[in-house]
Design a protein around this motif. Structure first.
Motif, PDB file in Angstrom:
ATOM      1  N   ASN A 160      12.986 -30.939 -16.596  1.00 16.95           N
ATOM      2  CA  ASN A 160      11.751 -30.245 -17.004  1.00 16.95           C
ATOM      3  C   ASN A 160      10.498 -31.006 -16.578  1.00 16.95           C
ATOM      4  N   GLU A 161      10.682 -31.894 -15.588  1.00 12.96           N
ATOM      5  CA  GLU A 161       9.554 -32.635 -15.035  1.00 12.96           C
ATOM      6  C   GLU A 161       9.984 -33.265 -13.723  1.00 12.96           C
ATOM      7  N   ARG A 162       8.983 -33.758 -12.999  1.00 10.94           N
ATOM      8  CA  ARG A 162       9.264 -34.524 -11.776  1.00 10.94           C
ATOM      9  C   ARG A 162       8.580 -35.867 -11.916  1.00 10.94           C
ATOM     10  N   ALA A 180       4.565 -22.053 -26.392  1.00 10.36           N
ATOM     11  CA  ALA A 180       4.544 -22.715 -25.083  1.00 10.36           C
ATOM     12  C   ALA A 180       5.702 -23.694 -24.998  1.00 10.36           C
ATOM     13  N   ARG A 181       6.324 -23.767 -23.829  1.00 11.60           N
ATOM     14  CA  ARG A 181       7.342 -24.787 -23.586  1.00 11.60           C
ATOM     15  C   ARG A 181       7.325 -25.174 -22.127  1.00 11.60           C
ATOM     16  N   ARG A 182       7.925 -26.323 -21.851  1.00 12.21           N
ATOM     17  CA  ARG A 182       7.975 -26.820 -20.483  1.00 12.21           C
ATOM     18  C   ARG A 182       8.895 -25.959 -19.619  1.00 12.21           C
ATOM     19  N   ILE A 183       8.483 -25.760 -18.375  1.00 11.01           N
ATOM     20  CA  ILE A 183       9.355 -25.100 -17.400  1.00 11.01           C
ATOM     21  C   ILE A 183      10.454 -26.077 -17.007  1.00 11.01           C
ATOM     22  N   GLN A 184      11.691 -25.592 -16.956  1.00  9.82           N
ATOM     23  CA  GLN A 184      12.795 -26.449 -16.541  1.00  9.82           C
ATOM     24  C   GLN A 184      13.632 -25.748 -15.470  1.00  9.82           C
ATOM     25  N   THR A 185      14.406 -26.549 -14.751  1.00 14.24           N
ATOM     26  CA  THR A 185      15.305 -25.994 -13.741  1.00 14.24           C
ATOM     27  C   THR A 185      16.203 -24.935 -14.374  1.00 14.24           C
ATOM     28  N   GLY A 186      16.308 -23.784 -13.717  1.00 17.15           N
ATOM     29  CA  GLY A 186      17.120 -22.692 -14.231  1.00 17.15           C
ATOM     30  C   GLY A 186      16.313 -21.601 -14.889  1.00 17.15           C
ATOM     31  N   ASP A 187      15.050 -21.879 -15.238  1.00 13.76           N
ATOM     32  CA  ASP A 187      14.197 -20.828 -15.797  1.00 13.76           C
ATOM     33  C   ASP A 187      13.974 -19.752 -14.749  1.00 13.76           C
ATOM     34  N   ARG A 188      14.000 -18.501 -15.190  1.00  8.79           N
ATOM     35  CA  ARG A 188      13.846 -17.383 -14.262  1.00  8.79           C
ATOM     36  C   ARG A 188      12.554 -16.621 -14.532  1.00  8.79           C
ATOM     37  N   PHE A 189      11.913 -16.203 -13.443  1.00  7.23           N
ATOM     38  CA  PHE A 189      10.640 -15.495 -13.522  1.00  7.23           C
ATOM     39  C   PHE A 189      10.733 -14.226 -12.693  1.00  7.23           C
ATOM     40  N   TRP A 216      13.493 -21.179 -10.979  1.00  9.26           N
ATOM     41  CA  TRP A 216      12.727 -22.417 -10.775  1.00  9.26           C
ATOM     42  C   TRP A 216      13.669 -23.603 -10.666  1.00  9.26           C
ATOM     43  N   HIS A 217      13.401 -24.484  -9.692  1.00 10.12           N
ATOM     44  CA  HIS A 217      14.167 -25.726  -9.550  1.00 10.12           C
ATOM     45  C   HIS A 217      13.213 -26.907  -9.372  1.00 10.12           C
ATOM     46  N   TRP A 218      13.166 -27.788 -10.380  1.00 12.32           N
ATOM     47  CA  TRP A 218      12.535 -29.088 -10.169  1.00 12.32           C
ATOM     48  C   TRP A 218      13.427 -29.897  -9.234  1.00 12.32           C
ATOM     49  N   GLN A 219      12.808 -30.739  -8.413  1.00  8.92           N
ATOM     50  CA  GLN A 219      13.582 -31.579  -7.500  1.00  8.92           C
ATOM     51  C   GLN A 219      13.571 -33.026  -7.978  1.00  8.92           C
ATOM     52  N   PRO A 220      14.745 -33.640  -8.124  1.00  4.07           N
ATOM     53  CA  PRO A 220      14.764 -35.059  -8.507  1.00  4.07           C
ATOM     54  C   PRO A 220      14.180 -35.917  -7.389  1.00  4.07           C
ATOM     55  N   PRO A 221      13.674 -37.100  -7.718  1.00  7.36           N
ATOM     56  CA  PRO A 221      13.128 -37.976  -6.671  1.00  7.36           C
ATOM     57  C   PRO A 221      14.172 -38.265  -5.604  1.00  7.36           C
ATOM     58  N   PRO A 222      13.752 -38.390  -4.332  1.00  8.85           N
ATOM     59  CA  PRO A 222      14.708 -38.683  -3.252  1.00  8.85           C
ATOM     60  C   PRO A 222      15.297 -40.077  -3.414  1.00  8.85           C
ATOM     61  N   PRO A 223      16.524 -40.283  -2.934  1.00  8.58           N
ATOM     62  CA  PRO A 223      17.148 -41.602  -3.070  1.00  8.58           C
ATOM     63  C   PRO A 223      16.480 -42.668  -2.210  1.00  8.58           C
ATOM     64  N   THR A 224      15.877 -42.259  -1.094  1.00 12.53           N
ATOM     65  CA  THR A 224      15.151 -43.192  -0.231  1.00 12.53           C
ATOM     66  C   THR A 224      13.953 -42.480   0.355  1.00 12.53           C
ATOM     67  N   ARG A 256       8.296 -30.760  -4.357  1.00 15.40           N
ATOM     68  CA  ARG A 256       8.658 -31.212  -5.709  1.00 15.40           C
ATOM     69  C   ARG A 256       9.399 -30.121  -6.486  1.00 15.40           C
ATOM     70  N   VAL A 257       9.097 -28.838  -6.146  1.00  6.87           N
ATOM     71  CA  VAL A 257       9.774 -27.711  -6.788  1.00  6.87           C
ATOM     72  C   VAL A 257      10.199 -26.732  -5.699  1.00  6.87           C
ATOM     73  N   ALA A 258      11.151 -25.872  -6.044  1.00  4.83           N
ATOM     74  CA  ALA A 258      11.598 -24.819  -5.125  1.00  4.83           C
ATOM     75  C   ALA A 258      11.947 -23.590  -5.951  1.00  4.83           C
ATOM     76  N   PHE A 259      11.783 -22.408  -5.345  1.00 10.94           N
ATOM     77  CA  PHE A 259      12.108 -21.149  -6.016  1.00 10.94           C
ATOM     78  C   PHE A 259      13.322 -20.529  -5.327  1.00 10.94           C
ATOM     79  N   TRP A 260      14.385 -20.318  -6.083  1.00 12.55           N
ATOM     80  CA  TRP A 260      15.583 -19.692  -5.535  1.00 12.55           C
ATOM     81  C   TRP A 260      15.511 -18.193  -5.777  1.00 12.55           C
TER      82      TRP A 260
END
Length: 299
Positions: free
Chosen positions: A233-235, A253-262, A206-214, A187-191
């Motif tokens: 910022n969610e899955r 506090a805020r939601r983690i979103q794709t592109g946030d760096r840690f 941080w990268h949230w992953q969009p739902p798969p097409p199938t 559901r998530v991946a770390f680049w």
């Protein structure tokens, strides 16, 4: 990439392909994709072989063969009695390095997660041991020899025992149970970005992953354009939505979103090395393939 996939779609006469094959091609190295399309121009037999063999990559990476309980790849912070002294020593160093906190949220409780799956490391004790050479050989069809060699060298570290896999502090990371579960399902991946000169810090994105097409058992046009994860910022799934928050430096506090760096940190890069950038790169690629192939939802 899109031009090559359009050409491949034409060679296939518009016939759809298994979803895992499409997912692998989306993240393969461009040079290797060019070779595959060139081979397809000569004969589609090679394509028929690879497109079905690709189904194994996300399943093996996600530890779906054979079915194993959650405890096989999730090591609770409060229990270590089932591990031998070597594994416990590695795990204790990981917990010390990460300051007994999730490297993303900086909170407890934690689980010690493997980057290169523990399931594959322990393959000699399963009836799947014979599949591991084909797993690594399949990677070479889609990623450059140099890149696969970098991944491989982080696991097969002993020149005197080249077929033996080794675990290490660099192959483990402390995550909260919720992040570990999302990570394991793709559901998530770390680049991974870059170490500093002293290798005391490593930045990850941080990268949230969009739902798969199938789902895993479906087919898709090989030139389908995948959904973007930019700004997510969610899955969301049909039955649930997952989101996570962290505390910023201003205390809000805020939601983690794709592109946030840690920033991952260590005080002793020799004794307590940071997670392997090479293995995080491997994880980033294969976790996204797990997600896009629908393997995270496959029973």
């Amino acid at each position: 990439r899109q031009a090559l996939l359009d050409k491949l779609n034409s060679l296939l006469g518009g016939e759809p392909v298994p979803t895992p094959f499409w997912a692998v091609l989306i993240f393969s190295d461009i040079a290797m994709l060019e070779i595959l399309v060139g081979e397809a121009e000569k004969s589609t037999f090679f394509l028929q072989f690879t497109m079905h063999a690709c189904a194994a990559l996300p399943l093996v990476w996600q530890q779906r063969l054979p079915q194993r309980p959650r405890s096989a790849d999730s090591e609770s912070f409060v229990s270590s009695s089932s591990h031998n002294s070597l594994n416990k020593s590695i795990r204790d160093k990981v917990i010390e390095r990460d300051n007994e906190q999730c490297v993303i949220t900086k909170n407890n409780p934690i689980e010690v997660a493997h980057i290169y799956p523990h399931y594959l490391l322990s393959g000699a004790r399963t009836n799947l041991a014979r599949t591991f050479p084909p797993f690594w050989e399949m990677l070479k069809y889609f990623w450059s020899e140099e890149r696969v060699s970098q991944w491989h060298s982080q696991v097969f570290q002993d020149s005197e025992s080249p077929e033996k896999q080794f675990d290490s502090v660099g192959n483990q990371i402390c995550l909260s149970p919720s992040i570990h579960a999302l990570w394991s399902l793709g559901r998530v991946a770390f680049w991974p970005l870059d170490y500093n000169d002293e290798k005391t810090t490593l930045e990850v994105e941080w990268h949230w992953q969009p739902p798969p097409p199938t789902s895993m058992d479906k087919t898709i046009a090989v030139n389908t354009v995948p959904s973007s994860s930019r700004g997510l910022n969610e899955r969301s799934n049909p039955n649930s939505t997952a989101s996570l928050s962290f505390i910023e430096q201003n205390g809000l506090a805020r939601r983690i979103q794709t592109g946030d760096r840690f920033m991952l940190q260590t005080t002793d890069p020799r004794r307590l090395p940071l997670p392997s950038k090479e293995l995080l790169d491997m994880q980033f690629v294969l976790n996204r393939i797990v997600n896009m192939s629908g393997a995270g939802d496959f029973e």
